[in-house]
Design a protein around this motif. Sequence first.
Motif, PDB file in Angstrom:
ATOM      1  N   ALA A  43     -11.180  84.346  80.895  1.00 58.22           N
ATOM      2  CA  ALA A  43     -12.392  83.429  81.187  1.00 58.22           C
ATOM      3  C   ALA A  43     -12.809  83.214  82.563  1.00 58.22           C
ATOM      4  O   ALA A  43     -14.075  83.470  82.697  1.00 58.22           O
ATOM      5  N   ALA A  44     -11.976  83.017  83.485  1.00 64.59           N
ATOM      6  CA  ALA A  44     -12.188  82.938  84.757  1.00 64.59           C
ATOM      7  C   ALA A  44     -12.863  84.193  85.170  1.00 64.59           C
ATOM      8  O   ALA A  44     -13.959  84.185  86.104  1.00 64.59           O
ATOM      9  N   LEU A  45     -12.264  85.516  84.819  1.00 67.08           N
ATOM     10  CA  LEU A  45     -12.859  86.647  85.303  1.00 67.08           C
ATOM     11  C   LEU A  45     -14.398  86.855  84.854  1.00 67.08           C
ATOM     12  O   LEU A  45     -15.237  87.361  85.599  1.00 67.08           O
ATOM     13  N   ALA A  46     -14.392  86.447  83.416  1.00 67.89           N
ATOM     14  CA  ALA A  46     -15.983  86.652  82.856  1.00 67.89           C
ATOM     15  C   ALA A  46     -16.865  85.607  83.700  1.00 67.89           C
ATOM     16  O   ALA A  46     -18.047  86.238  83.873  1.00 67.89           O
ATOM     17  N   VAL A  47     -16.585  84.657  83.832  1.00 70.54           N
ATOM     18  CA  VAL A  47     -17.546  83.859  84.830  1.00 70.54           C
ATOM     19  C   VAL A  47     -17.693  84.364  86.072  1.00 70.54           C
ATOM     20  O   VAL A  47     -18.843  84.186  86.708  1.00 70.54           O
ATOM     21  N   ALA A  48     -16.707  84.746  86.599  1.00 73.93           N
ATOM     22  CA  ALA A  48     -16.639  85.193  88.271  1.00 73.93           C
ATOM     23  C   ALA A  48     -17.610  86.642  88.031  1.00 73.93           C
ATOM     24  O   ALA A  48     -18.469  86.784  89.255  1.00 73.93           O
ATOM     25  N   CYS A  49     -17.617  87.250  87.077  1.00 73.66           N
ATOM     26  CA  CYS A  49     -18.551  88.474  87.080  1.00 73.66           C
ATOM     27  C   CYS A  49     -20.077  88.164  87.308  1.00 73.66           C
ATOM     28  O   CYS A  49     -21.041  89.015  87.601  1.00 73.66           O
ATOM     29  N   LEU A  50     -20.375  86.802  86.726  1.00 72.92           N
ATOM     30  CA  LEU A  50     -21.752  86.598  86.738  1.00 72.92           C
ATOM     31  C   LEU A  50     -22.416  86.370  87.987  1.00 72.92           C
ATOM     32  O   LEU A  50     -23.552  86.708  88.201  1.00 72.92           O
ATOM     33  N   ASP A  51     -21.522  86.330  89.184  1.00 72.99           N
ATOM     34  CA  ASP A  51     -22.032  85.998  90.311  1.00 72.99           C
ATOM     35  C   ASP A  51     -21.532  87.395  91.247  1.00 72.99           C
ATOM     36  O   ASP A  51     -21.327  87.172  92.315  1.00 72.99           O
TER      37      ASP A  51
ATOM     38  N   LEU B  54     -10.566  82.060  73.111  1.00 71.95           N
ATOM     39  CA  LEU B  54     -11.049  82.577  74.486  1.00 71.95           C
ATOM     40  C   LEU B  54     -12.453  81.910  74.760  1.00 71.95           C
ATOM     41  O   LEU B  54     -12.639  81.570  75.892  1.00 71.95           O
ATOM     42  N   GLY B  55     -13.221  81.971  73.806  1.00 74.03           N
ATOM     43  CA  GLY B  55     -14.557  81.287  73.911  1.00 74.03           C
ATOM     44  C   GLY B  55     -14.482  79.984  74.396  1.00 74.03           C
ATOM     45  O   GLY B  55     -15.421  79.628  75.368  1.00 74.03           O
ATOM     46  N   ARG B  56     -13.773  78.968  73.859  1.00 73.90           N
ATOM     47  CA  ARG B  56     -13.742  77.686  74.272  1.00 73.90           C
ATOM     48  C   ARG B  56     -13.470  77.601  75.784  1.00 73.90           C
ATOM     49  O   ARG B  56     -14.045  76.812  76.392  1.00 73.90           O
ATOM     50  N   ARG B  57     -12.541  78.511  76.213  1.00 71.19           N
ATOM     51  CA  ARG B  57     -11.987  78.484  77.651  1.00 71.19           C
ATOM     52  C   ARG B  57     -13.347  78.999  78.499  1.00 71.19           C
ATOM     53  O   ARG B  57     -13.559  78.497  79.660  1.00 71.19           O
ATOM     54  N   VAL B  58     -14.003  79.923  78.094  1.00 71.67           N
ATOM     55  CA  VAL B  58     -15.136  80.411  78.781  1.00 71.67           C
ATOM     56  C   VAL B  58     -16.164  79.147  78.907  1.00 71.67           C
ATOM     57  O   VAL B  58     -16.712  79.012  79.950  1.00 71.67           O
ATOM     58  N   VAL B  59     -16.405  78.442  77.726  1.00 74.88           N
ATOM     59  CA  VAL B  59     -17.376  77.582  77.918  1.00 74.88           C
ATOM     60  C   VAL B  59     -16.960  76.448  78.987  1.00 74.88           C
ATOM     61  O   VAL B  59     -17.779  75.849  79.737  1.00 74.88           O
ATOM     62  N   ALA B  60     -15.839  75.933  78.817  1.00 76.13           N
ATOM     63  CA  ALA B  60     -15.164  75.124  79.709  1.00 76.13           C
ATOM     64  C   ALA B  60     -15.312  75.474  81.284  1.00 76.13           C
ATOM     65  O   ALA B  60     -15.767  74.739  82.204  1.00 76.13           O
TER      66      ALA B  60
END
Length: 615
Positions: free
Chosen positions: A554-562, A124-130
Motif C-alpha cells: 500500500a505504501a509503495l502504491a501511494v508513493a508511486c503517485l508522486d 489491501l484496498g483498505r490499507r491503500v485508502v488509509a
Amino acid sequence: MVNAPFCFVTLPYSVDRRLQGSTWKQQQDRISSKTKSARKRQLAETPQTLKAQQRTEDKRSGSMRPWPVLRFIKDATFFFNPFRDPNARPNPTERLVQQQAMPRADPERAPGGLVLVAGATGLLGRRVVAQLLAAGYSVRALVRSEKRAEQALGNLKYPKSKLGERAAPGTLQLLFGDLYNVPPEGVQDVTAVICCTGVKIGPQDDTPDRDKYGQGIKFYEPVVLEDTPENVEYRGVQNLVSCARDVLVSGQKIVLMDFEDAETAARQWGPVDDVVMGGVSASKLSFPERGIGRFSGLVRTDNFGGFASVRTLPFQMPLNLQGYDGIELLVRGDGKRYKFIIRCDDRWDGIAYSCSFDTEDHRSTKACQRIRLPFERFVAVFRGSTRPNERPLDRSNIQAFQIMLSKFEYDGALNPGFKAGDFCLEFRYIGAYRDVLGAEADRVRGHGAQVVAGGTATQRPRFIHISSAGVTRVLRPDEFPDLSKEPPAVRMNAQLGRVLEWKLAGEDLVRSSGIPYTIIRPCALTLEEASGLSALRLEQGDWLRGQVSRDDVAALAVACLDEPAMEGKTVEVATSAATERPTMHSLRERALQLERDQDAIQRKFAPFPYVPQGS
C-alpha cells in the motif's frame, strides 16, 4: 391550412394520397399518376424478395392501417416552424469550446488530488485508502454496499464528503457500485486510480473470520469464490480502464449533448418516424429523470413502414470535430440494434452518414453501456440505400444528429433480430472521443515525451494497478520447467480458472490504455507489520520470490503517485532480508534503474495484448 407544411418538406415520395380519404382503399383510389410513378420507382429499387416479405407481413397483420395525418402535420411543423427563435436550435460547438477551455484537475501535484480506489474494502484496498488519507489525498472508495464499507473502513477517523461535493484534502467519499458498473459521476474530477481488485480465493466453507484461509494451503485446498477470474481480472479491469481513460488522458472525451436540462432538450429534438412515408410507427424523446433522455415508442411494419427516429434541429453553427476519432454514447439499451446518423448539410432529405450499433439489454438493471462509433465506420446513405461514391463524412461540418430504430440495415438488408413492438433506449450523453493509439499513445506513454535524467518521463503515474508476481511463469515453460517449485498460485493456475493468465491480460489492458501507469506485482502477501520502502526489493522479469506485507505494498502504491520515474514500468516487490537491504534507499534512485515497458509488444512468450484462449 393542411397543405401548409408541405412547402417546407421534401418527402421520400409524394404524399398527396395520404391527405385524401380516411382508409387505405379510398386513398388508393385517388392516387395521382405522379404518385403511382413514384411508388413504382420506389418498389423497383426494392429487391424482389424484400417486396414479397413486406406484402406477406402486411397481409398477415390484417389490412393497411389509416395514415395518421394529424401526427404527420404536427411532426413536420416542429422542424419547419418559420417563427422559431434561431437561438433555440442546438449549439454543441459552444459546449465543445467551453470544455476545451475548461481547466482540468492537475494530477501532477502531490500530495493532493482525488484518488479512486477500486477494491477498497479488501485487505489491501483498505490499507491503500488509509495511507492515501494520511498522505493528504482525498479518496473515493468504490464499494459494493454500505455494510461492507462500514466493516472495512468504519475505523478510519477522517471527514467524509458526499459524491458530487468538492472533495477537500483528507476526506473520504463512498462510491457504491462495482467494476462492471462505474457510474459516470464515479470518475468525475478523479486525478488518479489505484486498482486493488482481485478474484476472491480461499478454502470452501471458511469461517466469517477466515480462519481456514489464515492456516494456508498446507491445510486447506483453495478454490475460486464468488466471481470468476475472467470477470474480475479482465472484464472488470477493462471497464475500469475505459471509464478512467476519459478523465486521466487529457482531451480523450468531450460531451457534446446531454439531457441535464429537459426543457431545452425537448425544444431541440423531434420525431421523424415512418409516418413521413405512410407508416404508423410512433416515437418520442422523453426525460424520466434529470440527465436521462429516453428514446422510446412503438415501431410497426404496417403500410410498408418499419422505422422510428428522433432528430435534432439543424445546429446553430456547424460542429467541427477535426482531431476527434468518433462519436461516444453512454446508453442503457434493450438489446436491439440502432443507428446513429450524422448530417453534414442543412437539407432535410439529403445524404446522411449512418453507423449501426448493438445495445445490451439492461432494462432490468441500471447498468450503462459505453459505445464508440469511429468516424471511419459511418457510411453515406440516402433513404436507406448506401452511396459508395459519395465523399466521406466531413467531420468539420456536422450539422445534425439522428437516432433511429429500423427494420432495415442498408440496401434492403434486414436488421438482424428486429421485432416490431415497443422499444426503449436511454441516453446519458452524446460525445466525441480521441483514440489514444499510435502517436498519441506514444506521447502519453513517454515515447515522445520530455524526459529527465535517466530517461524517465516527466509525468506521474495516474493508474496504479496491483497484479501479482508469477503471472507470466505458466507461459514460459522453458524458463520455469518445474512448476512444483513455484508458489501455490502458479502451481494451481489451471485449477483456479487460469487466474494468473487473466491477471496478465488485465495488465495488458492497462499497458495499452494510453494512461500513464505503474504495475506492481507483489509476491505472497502477508499481514506482517510494514518494513518500510527502503526494505523492499524491486525487480523485473517475473523471477522474484518471497513475501511482502500488505502495508508495504500500500505504501509503495501511494508513493508511486508522486514519482515520475515509476511511470510506464512493471515491478515485482518482496521484502528483503535484513542482510540484503538495498544500498539505494530512495524510491527515485531505484526507479531510475528499472526498465520501461516499451518492449512489451516484442515479448516472445505471449502476444500483446494477451487474452487467454480456449479452456
